[in-house]
Design an enzyme around this catalytic site. Structure first.
Site, mmCIF file in Angstrom:
data_model
loop_
_atom_site.group_PDB
_atom_site.id
_atom_site.type_symbol
_atom_site.label_atom_id
_atom_site.label_comp_id
_atom_site.label_asym_id
_atom_site.label_seq_id
_atom_site.Cartn_x
_atom_site.Cartn_y
_atom_site.Cartn_z
ATOM 1 N N GLU A 585 -5.356 -10.865 -5.890
ATOM 2 C CA GLU A 585 -6.634 -10.155 -5.971
ATOM 3 C C GLU A 585 -6.967 -9.894 -7.445
ATOM 4 O O GLU A 585 -7.763 -10.606 -8.026
ATOM 5 C CB GLU A 585 -6.574 -8.866 -5.157
ATOM 6 C CG GLU A 585 -7.945 -8.271 -4.954
ATOM 7 C CD GLU A 585 -8.120 -7.604 -3.605
ATOM 8 O OE1 GLU A 585 -7.203 -7.612 -2.784
ATOM 9 O OE2 GLU A 585 -9.215 -7.067 -3.380
ATOM 10 N N GLU A 849 -1.301 1.951 -3.554
ATOM 11 C CA GLU A 849 -2.649 1.731 -3.025
ATOM 12 C C GLU A 849 -2.938 2.667 -1.856
ATOM 13 O O GLU A 849 -4.035 3.191 -1.718
ATOM 14 C CB GLU A 849 -2.767 0.278 -2.536
ATOM 15 C CG GLU A 849 -4.079 -0.065 -1.882
ATOM 16 C CD GLU A 849 -4.190 -1.543 -1.550
ATOM 17 O OE1 GLU A 849 -3.145 -2.188 -1.325
ATOM 18 O OE2 GLU A 849 -5.317 -2.061 -1.527
HETATM 19 C C1 BGC Z 1 -9.077 -3.667 -3.360
HETATM 20 C C2 BGC Z 1 -9.563 -2.298 -3.667
HETATM 21 C C3 BGC Z 1 -11.039 -2.307 -3.535
HETATM 22 C C4 BGC Z 1 -11.312 -2.599 -2.084
HETATM 23 C C5 BGC Z 1 -12.699 -2.479 -1.617
HETATM 24 C C6 BGC Z 1 -9.389 -3.956 -1.932
HETATM 25 O O1 BGC Z 1 -8.915 -5.149 -1.519
HETATM 26 O O2 BGC Z 1 -7.747 -3.855 -3.665
HETATM 27 O O3 BGC Z 1 -8.938 -1.582 -4.562
HETATM 28 O O4 BGC Z 1 -11.728 -1.240 -4.043
HETATM 29 O O5 BGC Z 1 -10.748 -3.815 -1.683
HETATM 30 O O6 BGC Z 1 -12.632 -1.676 -0.585
#
Ligand code: BGC
Length: 995
Positions: A585, A849
C-alpha cells in the site's frame, strides 16, 4: 511587553578580588559593545544552506539566543551578496535590507535584486536587542537558485533500453491454475491473470490476495501457467509469494555512464540531476550526495523534482566519468494497491553537470545519446518485491574514468515535453540510524531470525564472508507467528524479500539501494554458519525532517507510546506521508496525514516536507474541486471523501499555525476554495448527504458508527471555517466574510439535523461529540453538556474510547477543554482494549493500524488489513506536547506562546520540549504532595502566557521568591484555580500549592 524590574539578588558568591574585577570589566564591556544576543540557525525556505531552490523571493529565518530575561529583537539587518568575499567585506550586492525595525525573525521575505537561475546567494544577519544594541553578525549561510526556466535544461532524458516502448508481441494466458500442492484444491485464475496484462506484459506477485482467494488454508500454494507469446505456447510454474513475470525474465537494472575530459582546472561544478524512477549517481568513483530513493514521489505525469549538488571537489582536469544506477521506484515499479508501471514502462535519467573553469569558461556535460549502458549487478529491485543483487556481476570501475566501454551499448533518448522540472524543496530521504540485532535465533536448517528490537523502516545491511555464488535470502516481517516463524500474511502483495549472491573473497558488505521494508524481524538463510552478531544491521531510512519534540513523564508506558509515535512518523514519512510501510500500500492517504499532522509538527520540523507534499495534494485535485483519497493519486478514485479530502484545507492551516507560514495559505487558497465550493455543490441544504465518494467514516472505530453524513457535514463546516480564517489572514476580507457566513449556515443546518435541544449529537458516538466540540459546531450553552455526554459515554464503556482514525485525534483536547481532563488522563492511561496503551502492553514499538492488531485471546487480526506501523491512531501525540507539556502556539509560529500544562492524578512529572521556529520552548513540571514546580523556558524574542495551577497568587513563587517580585513576570489574573502570568524570554521556575 514585560515591565523591567530590579532583580532581587540574594545569592552570595565568594570570589577573589581580581576575578571580580575581570568579570565586572567583561560585563561592562559587553554592555557597551554589543547586544547580549547571538544570532544563529540561519535557514532559507526552512532548509539550512539549500542548493537549487526555485522561490524567487525566498523566506529567511534565524534564531536568537540570549542569557538575559525578556530579550527581544527590535530590528534586524540582512546582507545578501553574490560571493562569500563580498559578504565578508560587507558588500551586499544582492540585498542590504538596512536596519529594519521589526521583531520578526522568521518568514522574512528576500527583497533584493531579482534572482535568476544558478544565482549564488551568501547571507548573514544581525539584530538589535531590546536596548537597541546591535549583535555580532551571524555565521554566513547560503542558498543557490536552481534552473528556473525550461530552456536552462539542455540534458535529455535517457533510457537504458531504446526498444522497450515498442510492442513486443502479444501475450495471452491460455490457462492458469492456482493450487494447493498435493491437496487437489485448484482455482482457475486465467481471467485474473489476463486482466492484469498491460502492454503485452504481466508482472504479479502470486499470493491469495492477488489470485482472488485461498484454495486451501495452511497449504503450500503454487501457480501453473500456460501462455502464448510470439507464436509459441509456453509454460511456467511459480510458488506462492514469488513474482510471475511474463514474457521471460526482466533485464537487470542498468548502469549508465559517460566519460568526459575537462580541459583545465575546475573552479566550480554543479550537478542538476533526477530520474523518472530512482537513481544513484557517482562521479569518478564516488557517490554524489546522501539522498536515498531520490527523487521523491510526485505525480510524474506532470512534475518531477530534481536535486542540485555542488560536485566541485569530485572533478579534475583531464579524464572524468559520471555513472548512474537507475531503478523503477514509484515510476514503473509496484506501488500501492496493485499499481504497476503506473507512470510508464521504463525509468529514465536526466543529468546536467555545469562546470566553470578557473579561467571563467564554462562547459556542460549532459545526458544524451552519447551515454552508454550496461547491465548492473542489481538483477531487480522493487518496493514491494525487494531487491536481488548478484555481486559477481559488479563491474570494477564502472563509475571511474578509463573503463573499457567496448561491451557497453547505446542508450535511448526519450521526450518528456509535458513534464515540469521542480527542485527539491524538502529534506530528502536519508539513512537515519543503524540498529543492531537484539537476538539471533535458529529458525530451521540454515536459517536464522534476527530481532532488531524495534519495528523499523529501511533495509538490512549485510556483512558476510562466503564462497562465490552463495545465495543469501533476507525475508522481513513486523511480527512473529506463535511458532516463531515470520508473520508475513499482513504484507499482502509485498513479499519484501532481498537476495544477495556473493562474489567471494570475503568481507562483503551490501545493502539494497532501491527498495525498503517495514520490519522488526529478518530471516537470513543461505549461509553455512550462524551469522555473526554484526552480520546484520537495520538501516533506518526516512525523510530527514529534523526532530523538534522531546517528551518524558513519570509513566513509562506513555514514554513508550511517545516513542512508538515518533517511530511511526519516521517510518511513514518516506518522501510523502504514507499510511504504512510494509504491505502493498504505502500510499499518501490524505485522512491519515490530516489526523496526524499536528502531532507530526510537534515531533519534527515538517514545514518543508509539507510544502512539497501539499503541491502533490493540489496536483491530485479533480477539476471539479474534489481532493483525492491519496496524493499523489495513482488510481481512478474520484476523491471527495469527508475528512480525507479535507486534508487539503486542514494541512495548510496547520502548517500556518505551527510555523506562521502565510505563503502556504496563499499558494493553496485557490484549491481550498475549490474544495469548499465542491462540498457546497455536493450537498443538500448544506447537509453532505450525497456524493461522498468511497466514504470511510470514522475508520476502524469500535462498535460506534458515527453517521457518515454527519461526519461529512461536520468536516464541510470545519473546512469552511478554516478557509474563512485563511482568507482573513491573507487580507481577503470579502471572501472571509462570505465563508464565515457559509460556516454559520452549515452550523445552523448541522444543529437542526443532528443536535437535540439538550445537546445530544445524533449517533451518540465519541467521534460525533469530539467533532462537534472541536469544530465549534454547537451553540455555546450546549458545549458543557456535550462534554458531559462524551465523558459519560467513555465512563459507560469502562473508561474506553471507541473512536477510529477521525474521532481519535480530537478526543483528548476536547475533553480537556470541556472540563473533563480527568477523563482524558484516564483514557490516555487506560491499558485494556481498546486503548493506546493496549498495544504498548503487548510490546508494540510502533503504533498499530488497529486497536486490536493482536490480542492474547484472538491472536492476529485479519491479515488483509493489519499493519503494525500506521501512525494515525498515534495522533494523541499532540496531547502529550500541547496539553500535558502544555506548549501551544498563542499566535502562529509560536511568536507568542501559551504554556498551559494539564496536571492530573496519574502523573507526577512531565518534561517536554519543542524546538519552534523561534527557538526551543520547554516545560518541566513535578508534583509532590500538594506542591507543584513548573519550569518554563521561553526563547528569546517571544513572550508567553504561563498558566500555573494555583488556588491563589499568594501561593505562587518564582525562583523561590514571591511571584510578584519575580523578574520578567507579570501577573495577569487569577481564574478557576489558575494564576495567569505573562513572561518574556528566559528560564522560570514557578512553584505553587495545588490542592
Ligand atoms: C489505509 C488507511 C486509509 C484507509 C482508507 C487503508 O487501506 O491503510 O490508512 O486511510 O485505507 O480508509
Amino acid at each position: 511587553m514585560i515591565a523591567g524590574r530590579v532583580p532581587q539578588c540574594n545569592i552570595k558568591i565568594k570570589m577573589n578580588l581580581s576575578k571580580q574585577i575581570i568579570i565586572l570589566g567583561a560585563v561592562l564591556l559587553a554592555g557597551i559593545c554589543s547586544a547580549a544576543v547571538t544570532v544563529k540557525s540561519l535557514r532559507c525556505e526552512y532548509l539550512s544552506n539549500p542548493l537549487g531552490i526555485d522561490a524567487t523571493s525566498p523566506r529567511l529565518s534565524w534564531i536568537i539566543t540570549s542569557n538575559r530575561k525578556g530579550e527581544t529583537q527590535t530590528a534586524y539587518q540582512i546582507l545578501v551578496a553574490s560571493s562569500p568575499q563580498l559578504l565578508s567585506g560587507g558588500q551586499a550586492d544582492l540585498w542590504d535590507s538596512g536596519k529594519v525595525s521589526s521583531d520578526e525573525s522568521s518568514q522574512i521575505i528576500y527583497s533584493g535584486l531579482p534572482l535568476v537561475s544558478r544565482e549564488r546567494c551568501f547571507w548573514k544577519v544581525r539584530t538589535w536587542d531590546r536596548d537597541d544594541k546591535v549583535s555580532d553578525w551571524s555565521p554566513d549561510a547560503q542558498w543557490t537558485m536552481g534552473l528556473l526556466q525550461p530552456d536552462d535544461w539542455q540534458a535529455k532524458w535517457i533510457v537504458s533500453n531504446p526498444s522497450i516502448n515498442d510492442t513486443n508481441g502479444s501475450l495471452l494466458i491460455r490457462h492458469a491454475a492456482y493450487e494447493a500442492v498435493g491437496q487437489g484444491h485448484v482455482v482457475d485464475v486465467t481471467a485474473v491473470l489476463n486482466a492484469q496484462i498491460k502492454q503485452g506484459r504481466l508482472k504479479i506477485v502470486v499470493n491469495n490476495q492477488t489470485m482472488g482467494g485461498d484454495p486451501a488454508l495452511h497449504a503450500v500454494k503454487r501457480l501453473r501457467v500456460e501462455y502464448e507469446y510470439g507464436g509459441r505456447t509456453l509454460q511456467k510454474e511459480i510458488q506462492e509469494n514469488q513474482t510471475l513475470i511474463l514474457p521471460g525474465e526482466v533485464s537487470p537494472l542498468p548502469y549508465l555512464r559517460k566519460s568526459f575530459e575537462l580541459k583545465s582546472p575546475v573552479q566550480r561544478a554543479v550537478l542538476y540531476v533526477t530520474a523518472l524512477g530512482l537513481y544513484e549517481v557517482h562521479i569518478n568513483g564516488q557517490r554524489v550526495g546522501d539522498h536515498v530513493l531520490a527523487p521523491d514521489w510526485t505525480d510524474y505525469r506532470r512534475r518531477v523534482r530534481y536535486q542540485t549538488f555542488d560536485v566541485t571537489g569530485l572533478l579534475k582536469r583531464g579524464g572524468n566519468a559520471m555513472g548512474a544506477l537507475l531503478a523503477d521506484g514509484w515510476f514503473s515499479g509496484h506501488i500501492g494497491n496493485g499499481g504497476y508501471e503506473f507512470y510508464g514502462r521504463q525509468p529514465a535519467f536526466l543529468a546536467q553537470l555545469e562546470v566553470t573553469y578557473q579561467d571563467g569558461q564554462t562547459e556542460r556535460i549532459v545526458t544524451d545519446d552519447s551515454w552508454r549502458m550496461h547491465g548492473s549487478p542489481i538483477i531487480s529491485s522493487d518496493f514491494m518485491l525487494g531487491e536481488d543483487y548478484d555481486a559477481r556481476l559488479e563491474i570494477k570501475g564502472w563509475d571511474k574514468p578509463g573503463l573499457d566501454e567496448s561491451q557497453w551499448s547505446a542508450v535511448g533518448v526519450r521526450e518528456e515535453s509535458a513534464l515540469q522540472l521542480d527542485p527539491q524543496v524538502m529534506p530528502p530521504v536519508r539513512e537515519l540510524f543503524k540498529l543492531s540485532p537484539k537476538t539471533i535465533k535458529t529458525s530451521g536448517p540454515g536459517s536464522w531470525i534476527c530481532d532488531l528490537g524495534q519495528n523499523m523502516v529501511g533495509v538490512v545491511r549485510l556483512k558476510v564472508s562466503a564462497p562465490a555464488g552463495t545465495r543469501i535470502t533476507l525475508r522481513h516481517a513486523e511480527m512473529l507467528n506463535p511458532d516463531g516463524t515470520l508473520y508475513t500474511a499482513n504484507l499482502r502483495g509485498a513479499p519484501s524479500i532481498d537476495h544477495y549472491v556473493c562474489h567471494g573473497g570475503g568481507g562483503e558488505i551490501w545493502q539494497p539501494r532501491f527498495t525498503f521494508h517495514g520490519f522488526r524481524y529478518v530471516e537470513i538463510s543461505g549461509l553455512a554458519r550462524r551469522p555473526a552478531q554484526d552480520a546484520i544491521a537495520g538501516i533506518v531510512i526516512g525523510s530527514d525532517t529534523p526532530r523538534t519534540g522531546e517528551f518524558a513523564c513519570s509513566d513509562a508506558r506513555l514514554n513508550q507510546l511517545e516513542s512508538n509515535i515518533q517511530w511511526g512518523q519516521r517510518g511513514n514519512y518516506i518522501s510523502i506521508p504514507t499510511d504504512c510501510p510494509q504491505r502493498d500500500e504505502r500510499l499518501g492517504w490524505m485522512g491519515d496525514a490530516e489526523v496526524f499532522i499536528h502531532t507530526a509538527s510537534y515531533n519534527a520540523d515538517v514545514a518543508a516536507f509539507f510544502t512539497k507534499w501539499l503541491v502533490d495534494v493540489d496536483d491530485a485535485q479533480s477539476p471539479a474541486g474534489a481532493f483525492s483519497n491519496v496524493s499523489p493519486n495513482p488510481s481512478n478514485d474520484k476523491g471527495g471523501v469527508p475528512a480525507w479530502g479535507d486534508a487539503g484545507v486542514i494541512c495548510p492551516w496547520t502548517i500556518y499555525e505551527m510555523y506562521g507560514d502565510r505563503r502556504v495559505l496563499e499558494r493553496h487558497l485557490p484549491a481550498m476554495i475549490k474544495w469548499v465550493d465542491f462540498l457546497k455543490s455536493h450537498s443538500d441544504g448544506l447537509i453532505r448527504d450525497r456524493d461522498r465518494g468511497e466514504d470511510f467514516g470514522d475508520w476502524l472505530s469500535i462498535h460506534a458508527d458515527t453517521p457518515k453524513d454527519l461526519i461529512g457535514t461536520a468536516f464541510f463546516a470545519y473546512s469552511t471555517h478554516l478557509l474563512a480564517k485563511s482568507c482573513r489572514v491573507l487580507g481577503r476580507e470579502a471572501e472571509a466574510d462570505k465563508y464565515d457566513q457559509l460556516f454559520a449556515d452549515i452550523k445552523t443546518a448541522f444543529n437542526q439535523r443532528y443536535v437535540t435541544r439538550d445537546g445530544h449529537v445524533q449517533g451518540e458516538t465519541q467521534c460525533g461529540y469530539a467533532m462537534a466540540l472541536k469544530f465549534d459546531l454547537l451553540p455555546e450553552d450546549l458545549r458543557p453538556q456535550a462534554g458531559q455526554y462524551l465523558a459519560a459515554d467513555i465512563k459507560a464503556k469502562g473508561g474506553h474510547l471507541s473512536t477510529g482514525f477521525i474521532g481519535v485525534s480530537y478526543l483528548l483536547p476536547v475533553l480537556t477543554q470541556a472540563g473533563q481532563a480527568d477523563t482524558a488522563y484516564g483514557l490516555l492511561q487506560q491499558d485494556t482494549f481498546p486503548s493506546w496503551l493496549f498495544s504498548v502492553k503487548q510490546g508494540a514499538t510502533t503504533i498499530w493500524e488497529r486497536w486490536d492488531g493482536w490480542t492474547p485471546e484472538k491472536g492476529f487480526q485479519n491479515p488483509g488489513m493489519n499493519s503494525f506501523n500506521h501512525y494515525s491512531l498515534g495522533s494523541c501525540g499532540e496531547y502529550l506536547f500541547g496539553f500535558i507539556g502544555g506548549i501551544r502556539p498563542a499566535s502562529p509560529g509560536f511568536k507568542t506562546i501559551l504554556i498551559d500544562p494539564v496536571i492530573r492524578d496519574g502523573l507526577t512529572w512531565a518534561k517536554t520540549s519543542f524546538a519552534s521556529i523561534h527557538g526551543k520552548i520547554a516545560t518541566a513540571w513535578k508534583v509532590k504532595g500538594n506542591r507543584l514546580t513548573l519550569e518554563v523556558v521561553v526563547p528569546a524574542n517571544t513572550t508567553a502566557t504561563v498558566i500555573v495551577p494555583a488556588q491563589s497568587i499568594t501561593d505562587v513563587t518564582e525562583d523561590g521568591k514571591c511571584v510578584t517580585n519575580a523578574k520578567g513576570v507579570r501577573f495577569l489574573r487569577q481564574e478557576d484555580g489558575k494564576a495567569l502570568f505573562e513572561v518574556g524570554s528566559g528560564k522560570y521556575t514557578f512553584a505553587s500549592k495545588i490542592k
